[in-house]
Scaffold this motif. Structure first.
Motif, PDB file in Angstrom:
ATOM      1  N   HIS A   1       9.461   1.289  -0.717  1.00  0.00           N
ATOM      2  CA  HIS A   1      10.572   1.851  -1.466  1.00  0.00           C
ATOM      3  C   HIS A   1      10.685   1.252  -2.860  1.00  0.00           C
ATOM      4  CE1 HIS A   1      13.803   4.463  -2.308  1.00  0.00           C
ATOM      5  NE2 HIS A   1      14.233   3.453  -3.042  1.00  0.00           N
TER       6      HIS A   1
ATOM      7  N   HIS B   1      15.540   3.991   5.256  1.00  0.00           N
ATOM      8  CA  HIS B   1      15.706   5.450   5.179  1.00  0.00           C
ATOM      9  C   HIS B   1      14.379   6.183   5.385  1.00  0.00           C
ATOM     10  CE1 HIS B   1      15.337   5.212   0.486  1.00  0.00           C
ATOM     11  NE2 HIS B   1      14.161   5.354   1.010  1.00  0.00           N
ATOM     12  N   HIS B   2      13.266   5.454   5.363  1.00  0.00           N
ATOM     13  CA  HIS B   2      11.989   6.106   5.644  1.00  0.00           C
ATOM     14  C   HIS B   2      11.727   6.260   7.141  1.00  0.00           C
ATOM     15  CE1 HIS B   2      10.663   6.229   1.484  1.00  0.00           C
ATOM     16  NE2 HIS B   2      11.314   5.097   1.353  1.00  0.00           N
TER      17      HIS B   2
HETATM   18 CU    CU Z   1      12.570   5.060  -0.089  1.00  0.00          CU
END
Ligand code: CU
Ligand code: HEM
Ligand code: CU
Lengths: 280, 654
Positions: free
Chosen positions: B284, B333-334
């Motif tokens: 990220h 969030h992945h």
């Molecule tokens: Cu991300």
């Protein structure tokens, strides 16, 4: 050059084309995510709709300012001698456009958290339950390379590449995998969750009505991944009970040979049904 | 002998069909062509002295850019191949194995061998000039960073024709990529190439961090830095914290594959989820590493072509710092779908949404920089203006993805594919194109053609939207990423066809861009002033291209937009008249970085094919070249005053 004019036109063309493509796709079969067929998918759908509307408002707001600024302040021959003022910033405006996003995020966060918590609990029972279904049904799901194995521990039934469930009854899918990670996804009934080796994740799903809903793997797992599809057949409680009974009586027992066939990487030509979950 | 022939055929993948033969043929032709040309025009020495051994940040920047454009071509070709395969249901243009390899190389190349070198290239091109210094803090290390990247890119691309490409996706999740499921050298290529380029990137991060902290011209306080330099500063901090995590993840996975350990295997107590966490703890922040410098570029371009100071400078800085901090606490969030529980998912969902706040602040500040300005739509500005709506769509669909229950439906679908192409192309690629048009005269002394530039922009921008906008709907229709084909009857075919048409238009846009480079090199308008855009920061104060030493006398900075101020008060970049020049201290060129990277390449080959002798030779070579550097005492020279006077006189600055 007229960038704003062309930009608006290209925008229309794109939106138009997309609409065109979508016309004739209002059949739920085509847009499973947007035509939910169960309580879980429905909660998710409402959140999708809500977040989309909020985001659309933001897009519209920003686009208005954007097009205003780039048309009004374009360099033109008439304003050649205009010397723009040197502006450092503006505390009032900067506060406004910090506070508005904060409010938007809060407005989005509250339902998000509520639904996130709600989805780990079973959905409400919507149909009369029977002995065959109980108040909720548990099915163990195993992702093999590249097939889906469903074990009904209470009923002692195993199916491969399809699963029958009673409509209106919450189903607890317990997900695991024997090899690579896959994701168990039935878009019409609800979002996905990973099936991982050595893990056992729960996913609650429920179908409103009898019907066939397609599922597939949502996580790449190698060569046969694109073909990892299965059907979820939701049946009335009575039909489901009948299916359980006939399967228990007529389906073959799971043999070691069949088990090996299932565990070997590869595809199956047709779905399988067994009246036991451990090889004999 | 027969055994050897069989092995060789397999090793060089001659049994894999026409795609490989064609590639072999093209690679062969290109290599022979380059060698013949260099020999015929007697350019070997020129190449070695001026480019291969250089430690000049400006030249290193240019080499990064050339590599990035080549990799954009390779990655774009991969993209078009995939789009061709997906243009209609049930096609057999590519089989599953080939498709799997191509999406893996496409994603990996685009992120690590296209976006990264492109932005690092502009670090090099612009930062030392913008802060008024003569080179980066560690020029020799800078050359090593470049050559490590280059060796890694070469190694990774070689996988296409030697031994087979990786096929685990650019995320490369175990246990699929463990030996049991994914044997062969392919995945090792991924692990080793990323490891090598990662080392180079960490060095780059350190280098620019120190450069910006220590090498600023007198008077250039942190709050007077040009916004692009600020973005590089923050990006460098992210690099230094994030990349070591990738190093660890890759190393553990390589040890699993090469030496049979069980960090991430299914059996033996391995924990695949651990890799997924490590990957995204780097992954990220990585997307912010490629987007923040693009934000910096847009800040420069928007302010220059609105002929107005950047609106809300402090807010821009604070929002970038906020984004940098938040970027380290959103990685889950992945994988909301990995069952971490509602508490964890809620936290990471809300923290992800929070990134929208500082990002929104930046968008408004750009809009208000244009407000009351005189906005000139040059090619560079078109990319910046095009960025705002496109990135907005990418960012807002990102917020939609941050809602965990909704993500359960979008995860890994074409909704996601559309989202991240909107941020990566609408943000990073648009930013790189803006920077190319903006800084091209500074790099080469020639302007790119504006008319071709407009064609390039409109073709690419429209093609991009036609390609990726419909994919949001494909996601709702249940189409997943990484599917090599799909059956008819779902209504996916026509949308995929539209998408493929858009991809072709993007390809045409790229070709116009290449044509623009060639055309302008020959017929383009020369930049004789060094300041073609009426710029604001110090890079526009010197000649185009800048002399080796950048500034004959280090300028004294009196405020933000330093060059703009000097122009207004009529000051010369060389200070008051009559200040004498002094000899300038510059680092020497060195052939060692490229040789060291050759040893890295050899060692990499050893780890990929498990030829341990080769690996040991390579590693020893690396150690020896490192040790040699410690005994190098004459690593700098002085540019004499006469030479400076000659150069400055030619630039009309005496
Ligand atoms: Cu991300
Ligand atoms: C020329 C324009 C491009 C086209 C036509 C294109 C097309 C595609 C396609 C078809 C996929 C695979 C979808 C799938 O089957 O999963 C893909 C994946 C991907 N693309 Fe692109 N792309 C383009 C540009 C880019 C750029 C500029 C970047 C990054 C800066 C990028 C990053 C990625 C990544 C990270 C993936 C995921 C790969 C994976 O699944 O491991 N793409 N792209
Ligand atoms: Cu994202």
């Amino acid at each position: 050059m007229k960038p704003s004019g062309r930009r608006v036109r290209s925008l229309f063309i794109i939106v138009g084309l997309s609409m065109l493509a979508l016309a004739g796709c209002d059949d739920p079969k085509y847009m499973p995510v947007l035509s939910p067929q169960g309580p879980v998918a429905r909660s998710e759908y409402y959140l999708i709709l809500y977040s989309f509307i909020v985001m659309l408002l933001v897009v519209l707001g920003v686009f208005v300012i954007y097009f205003y600024v780039i048309t009004k302040y374009r360099a033109r021959p008439e304003n050649k001698d205009y010397v723009p003022p040197e502006i450092e910033g503006n505390t009032k405006w900067e506060t406004i456009w910090t506070v508005i996003p904060i409010i938007i995020v809060i407005a989005l966060a509250i339902p998000t958290v509520a639904v996130t918590y709600k989805l780990v609990k079973p959905p409400k029972v919507e149909a009369a339950t029977t002995a065959a279904t109980g108040k909720s049904l548990t099915i163990d799901v195993i992702a093999e390379q590249w097939k889906w194995v469903f074990k009904y521990p209470a009923q002692n039934i195993e199916t491969v590449n399809y699963v029958n469930i009673p409509a209106g009854v919450p189903v607890n899918f317990e997900l695991t995998a024997s090899g690579p990670i896959n994701a168990f996804w039935v878009p019409a009934l609800g979002g996905m969750e990973y099936a991982m080796p050595g893990m056992n994740l729960k996913l609650w799903l429920e179908a409103d009505h009898p019907g066939t809903y397609q599922g597939r793997s949502g996580q790449y797992s190698g060569r046969g991944f694109a073909h990892m599809t299965f059907n979820v057949n939701a049946q009335t409680a009575a039909d489901f009970a009948k299916w359980v009974q006939t399967t228990q009586q007529t389906a073959p027992k799971l043999t070691q040979q069949a088990q090996d066939q299932i565990q070997k990487p590869g595809l199956l030509s047709k779905p399988l049904t067994f009246s036991s979950t451990e090889p004999q | 002998m027969n055994g050897f022939a069989n092995w060789a055929v397999h090793f060089f993948m001659l049994d894999e069909g026409p795609l490989i033969w064609l590639s072999d043929f093209l690679i062969g032709c290109a290599t022979i062509g380059i060698i013949v040309a260099l020999t015929y025009f007697k350019l070997w020495k020129w190449l070695w002295d001026n480019w291969l051994t250089t430690v000049d940040h400006k030249k290193i920047g240019i080499m990064y850019l050339i590599a990035a454009v080549l990799m954009l071509f390779r990655g774009g070709t991969d993209g078009l191949l995939m789009r061709a395969q997906l243009s209609w249901p049930n096609l057999h243009f590519l089989n599953a194995d080939h498709y799997d390899q191509i999406f893996t190389t496409h994603g990996t190349i685009m992120i690590l061998f296209m976006a990264m070198p492109a932005i690092i290239g502009f670090f090099n091109v612009a930062v030392p000039l913008q802060i008024g210094c003569r080179d980066v803090a560690f020029p020799y290390l800078n050359a090593i960073s470049f050559w490590l990247f280059f060796a890694a890119a070469l190694l990774f691309n070689l996988s296409f024709v030697v031994g087979g490409s990786p096929d685990g996706g650019w995320t490369s999740y175990p246990p699929y990529v463990e030996n049991v499921f994914d044997p062969g050298p392919g995945e090792n290529y991924f692990l080793v190439a990323l490891q090598i380029t990662g080392i180079g990137t960490i060095a780059t991060g350190v280098n620019f961090l120190i450069t910006i902290l220590r090498m600023r011209a007198p008077g250039m306080t942190m709050m007077r830095l040009p916004m692009f330099t600020w973005s590089v500063f923050i990006t460098s901090i992210i690099i230094v914290f994030a990349f070591p995590v990738l190093t660890v993840a890759l190393a553990l996975l390589l040890i699993d594959r090469d030496f049979g350990s069980h960090f991430f295997t299914v059996t033996g107590g391995g924990m695949p989820m651990q890799y997924i966490n490590l990957f995204w703890i780097w992954g990220h922040p990585e997307v912010y590493i490629v987007i923040l410098p693009a934000f910096g570029i847009f800040s420069e371009v928007v302010s220059t072509f609105s002929h107005k100071r950047l609106f809300g400078y402090s807010a821009m800085v604070v929002s970038m710092i906020a984004i940098a901090i938040l970027s380290f606490i959103v990685w889950v969030h992945h994988f909301f779908t990995m069952g971490a529980g509602p508490g964890v998912n809620s936290f990471f969902g809300v923290s992800t949404m929070a990134i929208a706040i500082p990002t929104g602040v930046k968008i408004f500040n750009w809009l208000f920089t244009m407000h009351k300005g005189r906005v000139e739509f040059t090619s560079a500005m078109l990319w910046a203006v095009g960025f705002i709506p496109n990135f907005l769509i990418g960012g807002l669909t990102g917020v939609m993805l941050a809602v965990p229950p909704a993500d359960y439906q979008y995860h890994n679908s074409y909704f996601l594919i559309a989202h991240f192409h909107y941020v990566l192309i609408g943000g990073t690629v648009f930013g790189v194109f803006a920077a190319i048009y903006y800084w091209w005269p500074k790099m080469f002394g020639v302007l790119l053609d504006e008319k071709l530039g407009r064609w390039h922009f409109w073709m690419f921008m429209i093609g991009f939207n036609i390609c990726f906008f419909p994919q949001f709907f494909l996601g709702f229709m249940g189409m997943q990423r990484r599917m090599y084909t799909y059956p008819a009857g779902y209504g996916w075919g026509i949308i995929n066809l539209i998408s493929t048409v858009g991809a072709v238009l993007m390809g045409v846009g790229f070709l116009i861009f290449v044509w623009n480079i060639l055309w302008s090199a020959r017929f383009g308008q020369r930049d004789t002033t060094g300041d073609p855009w009426d710029g604001r920061s110090l890079e526009w104060a010197t000649t185009s291209p800048a002399p080796e030493y950048n500034f004959a006398i280090i300028p004294t900075v009196k405020g933000r937009d330093a060059w703009w101020l000097m122009k207004k008060t009529g000051e010369s970049i060389n200070g008051p008249k009559g200040v004498p020049f002094r000899p300038i201290h510059m680092p020497n060129n060195s052939g060692r970085p490229i040789i060291m990277s050759l040893f890295f390449f050899i060692a990499g080959g050893g780890f990929i094919f498990q030829w341990w002798v080769l690996a040991i030779i390579g590693l020893l070579g690396v150690l020896v070249t490192m040790a040699q550097r410690s005994f190098e005492y004459h690593d700098h020279h002085y540019i004499p005053v006469e030479e400076i006077e000659k150069t400055e006189a030619a630039a009309g600055r005496l």
